[in-house]
Scaffold this motif. Sequence first.
Motif, mmCIF file in Angstrom:
data_model
loop_
_atom_site.group_PDB
_atom_site.id
_atom_site.type_symbol
_atom_site.label_atom_id
_atom_site.label_comp_id
_atom_site.label_asym_id
_atom_site.label_seq_id
_atom_site.Cartn_x
_atom_site.Cartn_y
_atom_site.Cartn_z
ATOM 1 N N PHE A 1 38.306 44.642 48.997
ATOM 2 C CA PHE A 1 37.883 44.169 47.686
ATOM 3 C C PHE A 1 37.938 42.656 47.577
ATOM 4 O O PHE A 1 38.970 42.035 47.879
ATOM 5 C CB PHE A 1 38.802 44.729 46.592
ATOM 6 C CG PHE A 1 38.424 46.098 46.107
ATOM 7 C CD1 PHE A 1 37.495 46.271 45.093
ATOM 8 C CD2 PHE A 1 39.008 47.225 46.669
ATOM 9 C CE1 PHE A 1 37.152 47.530 44.643
ATOM 10 C CE2 PHE A 1 38.675 48.495 46.231
ATOM 11 C CZ PHE A 1 37.742 48.651 45.211
ATOM 12 N N ASP A 2 36.853 42.085 47.099
ATOM 13 C CA ASP A 2 36.941 40.746 46.530
ATOM 14 C C ASP A 2 37.798 40.840 45.267
ATOM 15 O O ASP A 2 37.869 41.895 44.630
ATOM 16 C CB ASP A 2 35.544 40.234 46.191
ATOM 17 C CG ASP A 2 35.572 38.944 45.402
ATOM 18 O OD1 ASP A 2 36.132 37.955 45.903
ATOM 19 O OD2 ASP A 2 35.067 38.946 44.257
ATOM 20 N N VAL A 3 38.430 39.743 44.887
ATOM 21 C CA VAL A 3 39.325 39.756 43.727
ATOM 22 C C VAL A 3 38.740 38.958 42.562
ATOM 23 O O VAL A 3 38.524 39.490 41.471
ATOM 24 C CB VAL A 3 40.724 39.210 44.102
ATOM 25 C CG1 VAL A 3 41.636 39.184 42.885
ATOM 26 C CG2 VAL A 3 41.337 40.061 45.211
ATOM 27 N N LEU A 4 38.468 37.684 42.778
ATOM 28 C CA LEU A 4 38.043 36.795 41.693
ATOM 29 C C LEU A 4 36.647 37.175 41.198
ATOM 30 O O LEU A 4 35.674 37.107 41.945
ATOM 31 C CB LEU A 4 38.053 35.346 42.168
ATOM 32 C CG LEU A 4 39.411 34.801 42.616
ATOM 33 C CD1 LEU A 4 39.263 33.426 43.245
ATOM 34 C CD2 LEU A 4 40.382 34.758 41.456
ATOM 35 N N GLY A 5 36.576 37.590 39.954
ATOM 36 C CA GLY A 5 35.309 37.995 39.380
ATOM 37 C C GLY A 5 35.015 39.469 39.539
ATOM 38 O O GLY A 5 34.359 40.070 38.692
ATOM 39 N N THR A 6 35.501 40.072 40.623
ATOM 40 C CA THR A 6 35.264 41.490 40.870
ATOM 41 C C THR A 6 36.327 42.359 40.222
ATOM 42 O O THR A 6 36.017 43.366 39.582
ATOM 43 C CB THR A 6 35.203 41.766 42.382
ATOM 44 O OG1 THR A 6 34.134 40.992 42.964
ATOM 45 C CG2 THR A 6 34.957 43.242 42.670
ATOM 46 N N LEU A 7 37.589 41.964 40.351
ATOM 47 C CA LEU A 7 38.685 42.735 39.783
ATOM 48 C C LEU A 7 39.351 42.043 38.605
ATOM 49 O O LEU A 7 39.996 42.707 37.784
ATOM 50 C CB LEU A 7 39.730 43.033 40.858
ATOM 51 C CG LEU A 7 39.235 43.891 42.025
ATOM 52 C CD1 LEU A 7 40.354 44.092 43.040
ATOM 53 C CD2 LEU A 7 38.696 45.233 41.543
ATOM 54 N N VAL A 8 39.220 40.736 38.521
ATOM 55 C CA VAL A 8 39.794 39.989 37.401
ATOM 56 C C VAL A 8 38.700 39.138 36.758
ATOM 57 O O VAL A 8 37.750 38.702 37.421
ATOM 58 C CB VAL A 8 40.971 39.091 37.839
ATOM 59 C CG1 VAL A 8 42.139 39.938 38.331
ATOM 60 C CG2 VAL A 8 40.543 38.101 38.920
ATOM 61 N N ASP A 9 38.844 38.942 35.455
ATOM 62 C CA ASP A 9 37.866 38.175 34.669
ATOM 63 C C ASP A 9 38.247 36.703 34.757
ATOM 64 O O ASP A 9 38.990 36.183 33.918
ATOM 65 C CB ASP A 9 37.877 38.680 33.230
ATOM 66 C CG ASP A 9 36.798 38.037 32.367
ATOM 67 O OD1 ASP A 9 36.181 37.057 32.822
ATOM 68 O OD2 ASP A 9 36.585 38.518 31.233
ATOM 69 N N GLU A 10 37.715 36.040 35.768
ATOM 70 C CA GLU A 10 38.078 34.645 36.017
ATOM 71 C C GLU A 10 37.693 33.729 34.861
ATOM 72 O O GLU A 10 38.519 32.922 34.400
ATOM 73 C CB GLU A 10 37.458 34.175 37.327
ATOM 74 C CG GLU A 10 37.931 32.807 37.774
ATOM 75 C CD GLU A 10 37.426 32.449 39.160
ATOM 76 O OE1 GLU A 10 37.985 31.520 39.761
ATOM 77 O OE2 GLU A 10 36.471 33.089 39.643
ATOM 78 N N PRO A 11 36.466 33.803 34.319
ATOM 79 C CA PRO A 11 36.132 32.909 33.204
ATOM 80 C C PRO A 11 37.051 33.077 31.999
ATOM 81 O O PRO A 11 37.415 32.092 31.355
ATOM 82 C CB PRO A 11 34.688 33.298 32.869
ATOM 83 C CG PRO A 11 34.140 33.846 34.140
ATOM 84 C CD PRO A 11 35.295 34.566 34.778
#
Length: 229
Positions: free
Chosen positions: A11-21
Motif C-alpha cells: 500500500f501507498d500511504v500518503l493520499g491513499t490511506l490518509v487524507d494528506e491535504p
Amino acid sequence: MAEPEIDAVVFDVLGTLVDEPAGIRAGIRALDPSLDDPRVERLLALWQRHIDREQRRVLDGVRPYLTSEALDLEAARLVAEAVGVDEPAAVAALARSGCRLPPWPDTVAGLARLAERFPLIGLSNAGRTALLELNAHAGLRWHQALSAEEARTYKPDPAVYQLAVTVSGRPPERLLMVAAHAWDLRGAQRVGLRTAFVARPAGDPPASADRFDVYADDLAGLADQLADF
C-alpha cells in the motif's frame, strides 16, 4: 487477475490511506486561525508545490536526498513566511502536521479485512520517523512498513518498490501495489508489480492509456474483488 497469485498487498500511504491535504490544512489553520478558506487553500498549494518540486529534484539528482520530515520543515517555513509568522515553535508545529494525517473513513476497517487474507506492506515516501508517527496517529495496521528513506530516494524510483519485493521474498508479479496515484502505480508496473487503483479525492486519476489490474472505489470494494484470492 483470474488466478489466485497474490502473496502480499503493498500500500501507498500518503493520499491513499490518509487524507494528506486535510492534515496540512489543519496545521495551517492552527498556525493562523484568522485565515479564510481560499487563503488556506493557496497556502496548501504552496506546501504541495514545494514538496513535489523538491522530491523531483532529488529524483533528478539535482539535490541530495532529504527525508520527508526535512522537506516538510522547508514547506512549513515557506507557509509561515507567507503569513508573517517567524516563531520557531509555530513553524515546527506546522511541519509536524505532515505526520498527523487523518485516515480516510474506510482505511482502518479495510486494512483489517485485507490483513485477514494477505500480508500487508506499507510503502511510503514518508521518512522512517514520519512513517512511525503517521501509522500511530492514523491507526494503520501493517505486517511491515517500509520507508523510501531506506532507498535514499522517492517513488517512483524503482529502488523504492524493490524494497517491498526484497522484504516479501516473492517475485514482483506476486505482489499487488495499491495506490490512489496513477503515477505511483506506473512506477510499480515498471518493476513488475501488479497494480490496483483506489479512487480518492486527493489522488491522481488514471489516464486513458493506463491499464491496472484492479480498479476500486474504496478499500471495501478492493477487498470484495480480492475475496477469492
